[in-house]
Design a protein around this motif. Structure first.
Motif, PDB file in Angstrom:
ATOM      1  N   ASP A 277      -1.197  -1.314  16.804  1.00 22.84           N
ATOM      2  CA  ASP A 277      -2.541  -1.909  16.708  1.00 22.84           C
ATOM      3  C   ASP A 277      -2.745  -2.637  15.387  1.00 22.84           C
ATOM      4  N   ALA A 278      -3.697  -3.558  15.425  1.00 19.33           N
ATOM      5  CA  ALA A 278      -4.096  -4.217  14.183  1.00 19.33           C
ATOM      6  C   ALA A 278      -5.600  -4.398  14.157  1.00 19.33           C
ATOM      7  N   ALA A 279      -6.131  -4.443  12.943  1.00 20.62           N
ATOM      8  CA  ALA A 279      -7.530  -4.812  12.718  1.00 20.62           C
ATOM      9  C   ALA A 279      -7.522  -6.008  11.777  1.00 20.62           C
ATOM     10  N   VAL A 280      -8.499  -6.882  11.954  1.00 19.42           N
ATOM     11  CA  VAL A 280      -8.650  -8.019  11.044  1.00 19.42           C
ATOM     12  C   VAL A 280     -10.007  -7.888  10.376  1.00 19.42           C
TER      13      VAL A 280
ATOM     14  N   VAL B  70       0.842  -1.189   0.000  1.00 16.24           N
ATOM     15  CA  VAL B  70       0.000   0.000   0.000  1.00 16.24           C
ATOM     16  C   VAL B  70       0.884   1.249   0.000  1.00 16.24           C
ATOM     17  N   ALA B  71       0.357   2.304  -0.610  1.00 10.75           N
ATOM     18  CA  ALA B  71       1.163   3.514  -0.800  1.00 10.75           C
ATOM     19  C   ALA B  71       1.142   4.395   0.437  1.00 10.75           C
ATOM     20  N   ASP B  72       1.236   3.781   1.594  1.00  8.04           N
ATOM     21  CA  ASP B  72       1.196   4.542   2.830  1.00  8.04           C
ATOM     22  C   ASP B  72       2.030   3.775   3.857  1.00  8.04           C
ATOM     23  N   PRO B  73       3.370   4.000   3.829  1.00  6.92           N
ATOM     24  CA  PRO B  73       4.286   3.134   4.566  1.00  6.92           C
ATOM     25  C   PRO B  73       3.974   2.902   6.051  1.00  6.92           C
ATOM     26  N   PRO B  74       3.411   3.865   6.794  1.00  4.46           N
ATOM     27  CA  PRO B  74       3.156   3.529   8.199  1.00  4.46           C
ATOM     28  C   PRO B  74       2.091   2.452   8.396  1.00  4.46           C
ATOM     29  N   VAL B  75       1.389   2.081   7.321  1.00  6.28           N
ATOM     30  CA  VAL B  75       0.367   1.034   7.422  1.00  6.28           C
ATOM     31  C   VAL B  75       0.862  -0.190   6.670  1.00  6.28           C
ATOM     32  N   GLN B  76       0.675  -1.357   7.297  1.00 11.22           N
ATOM     33  CA  GLN B  76       1.005  -2.598   6.585  1.00 11.22           C
ATOM     34  C   GLN B  76      -0.258  -3.433   6.481  1.00 11.22           C
ATOM     35  N   VAL B  77      -0.434  -4.075   5.338  1.00  9.35           N
ATOM     36  CA  VAL B  77      -1.628  -4.901   5.134  1.00  9.35           C
ATOM     37  C   VAL B  77      -1.185  -6.288   4.668  1.00  9.35           C
ATOM     38  N   PHE B  78      -1.692  -7.310   5.327  1.00  6.41           N
ATOM     39  CA  PHE B  78      -1.460  -8.686   4.881  1.00  6.41           C
ATOM     40  C   PHE B  78      -2.779  -9.298   4.443  1.00  6.41           C
ATOM     41  N   GLN B  79      -2.715  -9.972   3.306  1.00  2.86           N
ATOM     42  CA  GLN B  79      -3.886 -10.680   2.797  1.00  2.86           C
ATOM     43  C   GLN B  79      -3.726 -12.152   3.193  1.00  2.86           C
ATOM     44  N   VAL B  80      -4.650 -12.640   3.978  1.00  4.35           N
ATOM     45  CA  VAL B  80      -4.627 -14.052   4.381  1.00  4.35           C
ATOM     46  C   VAL B  80      -5.626 -14.775   3.490  1.00  4.35           C
ATOM     47  N   ARG B  81      -5.129 -15.739   2.711  1.00  4.91           N
ATOM     48  CA  ARG B  81      -5.959 -16.358   1.697  1.00  4.91           C
ATOM     49  C   ARG B  81      -6.298 -17.784   2.089  1.00  4.91           C
ATOM     50  N   ARG B  82      -7.575 -18.070   2.149  1.00  5.89           N
ATOM     51  CA  ARG B  82      -7.985 -19.451   2.382  1.00  5.89           C
ATOM     52  C   ARG B  82      -7.971 -20.126   1.016  1.00  5.89           C
ATOM     53  N   ILE B  83      -6.818 -20.697   0.691  1.00 14.63           N
ATOM     54  CA  ILE B  83      -6.593 -21.129  -0.696  1.00 14.63           C
ATOM     55  C   ILE B  83      -7.452 -22.296  -1.092  1.00 14.63           C
ATOM     56  N   GLY B  84      -7.893 -23.081  -0.107  1.00 12.46           N
ATOM     57  CA  GLY B  84      -8.753 -24.216  -0.439  1.00 12.46           C
ATOM     58  C   GLY B  84     -10.161 -23.779  -0.783  1.00 12.46           C
ATOM     59  N   LYS B  85     -10.486 -22.509  -0.643  1.00 13.78           N
ATOM     60  CA  LYS B  85     -11.850 -22.030  -0.867  1.00 13.78           C
ATOM     61  C   LYS B  85     -11.929 -20.704  -1.620  1.00 13.78           C
ATOM     62  N   GLY B  86     -10.866 -19.916  -1.518  1.00 15.41           N
ATOM     63  CA  GLY B  86     -10.874 -18.628  -2.209  1.00 15.41           C
ATOM     64  C   GLY B  86     -11.299 -17.453  -1.349  1.00 15.41           C
ATOM     65  N   CYS B  87     -11.439 -17.658  -0.028  1.00 14.78           N
ATOM     66  CA  CYS B  87     -11.808 -16.538   0.856  1.00 14.78           C
ATOM     67  C   CYS B  87     -10.550 -15.703   1.148  1.00 14.78           C
ATOM     68  N   LEU B  88     -10.707 -14.394   1.102  1.00  9.95           N
ATOM     69  CA  LEU B  88      -9.597 -13.490   1.396  1.00  9.95           C
ATOM     70  C   LEU B  88      -9.922 -12.689   2.657  1.00  9.95           C
ATOM     71  N   SER B  89      -8.982 -12.661   3.583  1.00  5.92           N
ATOM     72  CA  SER B  89      -9.169 -11.845   4.778  1.00  5.92           C
ATOM     73  C   SER B  89      -7.924 -10.983   4.945  1.00  5.92           C
ATOM     74  N   TYR B  90      -7.971 -10.046   5.883  1.00  4.85           N
ATOM     75  CA  TYR B  90      -6.908  -9.046   5.936  1.00  4.85           C
ATOM     76  C   TYR B  90      -6.492  -8.746   7.371  1.00  4.85           C
ATOM     77  N   VAL B  91      -5.185  -8.531   7.551  1.00  7.57           N
ATOM     78  CA  VAL B  91      -4.670  -7.983   8.801  1.00  7.57           C
ATOM     79  C   VAL B  91      -4.078  -6.625   8.449  1.00  7.57           C
ATOM     80  N   ILE B  92      -4.570  -5.593   9.101  1.00  2.00           N
ATOM     81  CA  ILE B  92      -4.079  -4.230   8.868  1.00  2.00           C
ATOM     82  C   ILE B  92      -3.357  -3.817  10.133  1.00  2.00           C
ATOM     83  N   GLY B  93      -2.074  -3.488  10.001  1.00  2.00           N
ATOM     84  CA  GLY B  93      -1.312  -3.098  11.178  1.00  2.00           C
ATOM     85  C   GLY B  93      -0.820  -1.667  11.049  1.00  2.00           C
TER      86      GLY B  93
END
Ligand SMILES: [Fe+2]
Length: 368
Positions: free
Chosen positions: A139-142, A112-135
């Motif tokens: 703090d973090a949000a999921v 992401v174009a905003d270095p103080p924020v990091q985002v991870f995409q957690v992919r449930r590859i057996g199903k195609g669900c995408l979830s996110y951890v924003i740090g």
């Protein structure tokens, strides 16, 4: 005795790029539904089930690495592993087959174009669900957690974040939400769009509301259509988490839990929501809750700039009536067990026992 490998171990091997041949022996139809990325396919299911090992007798495979055989439930794949073991291969069967594989996951960092924020995409590859951890900061949000809470804990811990917010974009129909479980384990605030469907305690989010994640902000943007309550979240004007409203190559289906008339009404709402999303800056990154293809262990996030999404979306939303027609005349089959999954998600419960009994199979949330 047949050697076995469990989903978690195979996931670790693939994640570490260890040499392994994954051999899918299912029928062509099953293969077309969903597959393990990088796997080979030989349609040997019926032959092996009927006691004819010939299907694998001449198969040429690398001999310098283990072979993992895969079927739907992990039964016929044992026969396949036995046949290959007799031929001298280090062969093992994936325990529980594709049903168990439904829980496999991997992660990719989203740039992401905003270095103080990091985002991870957690992919449930057996199903195609995408979830996110924003740090951000400490703090973090999921958003939209769909795999075991441990996965999100581990990512947060690695980066020194504490999970303060657990947020769903809507009441899901294709997988059991792990949001309640994750919030309970972390003490985070459980947030859902304001609606009357959920029968458990949550903090309701309304359109325009801001949620702090350390120094970063998630702004709620009501985007009804896929479901009435569907909410998107805009991160610092650099990314938008669109749930099942907008995918990188399609939009959310409007018909689950809806009569044909209600589905048309929802398609109209979705049209307005997509117009709303298109107002965001064109370099905003669209981060959806699903993908319709198996996800490789390549560390590359599934994302697209709004400008790129707009290249196809603009044609779709050129006319409201044509959009509604496109959405309601081209509906994929309803996801398996969705009524029961919705019931459990509205109750905020996970079923006793194996969740994959309900969740197996590809997600079918999108219209492309
Ligand atoms: Fe959905």
């Amino acid at each position: 005795m047949t050697k076995q490998i469990d989903t978690e171990t195979l996931r670790d091997w693939l994640d570490a790029h260890l040499p392994v041949t994954v051999l899918d022996i299912r029928t062509d139809d099953d293969r077309a539904q969903w597959a393990i990325p990088g796997s080979l396919h030989v349609n040997a299911y019926e032959a092996l089930r009927n006691g004819q090992p010939g299907a694998l007798a001449d198969l040429v495979l690398p001999s310098d690495r283990p072979v993992v055989t895969v079927c739907n439930a992990g039964q016929v794949s044992q026969t396949a592993a036995d046949v290959l073991a007799k031929r001298g291969f280090d062969a093992r069967s994936l325990a529980g087959g594709m049903k168990a594989w439904s829980l496999a996951w991997n992660a990719a960092e989203v740039r992401v174009a905003d270095p103080p924020v990091q985002v991870f995409q957690v992919r449930r590859i057996g199903k195609g669900c995408l979830s996110y951890v924003i740090g951000s900061g400490s703090d973090a949000a999921v958003i939209d957690p769909s795999v075991a809470p441990d996965v999100y804990h581990a990512i947060a811990q690695q980066h020194g974040w504490s999970i303060q917010q657990v947020i769903d974009t809507h009441i899901h129909a294709d997988h059991l939400s792990r949001a309640g479980e994750l919030a309970r384990q972390t003490g985070a605030t459980l947030r859902l769009p304001a609606q009357l469907r959920a029968r458990f305690t949550f903090a309701p989010i309304v359109d325009g509301e801001s949620i702090r994640v350390g120094p970063a902000t998630l702004r709620a943007l009501a985007t009804p259509g896929h479901t009435q309550e569907s909410m998107s979240y805009v991160l610092n004007d650099v990314a938008v988490f669109t749930g099942d409203t907008l995918f990188t190559n399609g939009v959310g289906r409007p018909d689950l839990h809806a009569s044909p008339d209600a589905a048309r009404q929802r398609a109209r709402s979705l049209f307005a929501s997509l117009m709303r999303l298109q107002q965001l800056p064109s370099d905003v990154l669209v981060l959806p809750a699903h993908t319709s293809e198996p996800i490789a262990f390549d560390g590359r996030a599934i994302a697209a700039r709004l400008a790129d999404v707009s290249k196809w979306l603009s044609g779709w939303v050129a006319s409201e009536s044509a959009f509604v027609e496109r959405l309601t005349s081209n509906l994929p089959p309803t996801p398996p067990n969705f009524v029961r999954i919705v019931e459990l998600n509205e109750a905020g419960e996970l079923p006793a026992g194996d969740p994959t009994d309900l969740e197996a199979g590809a997600n079918r949330c999108a219209i492309r």
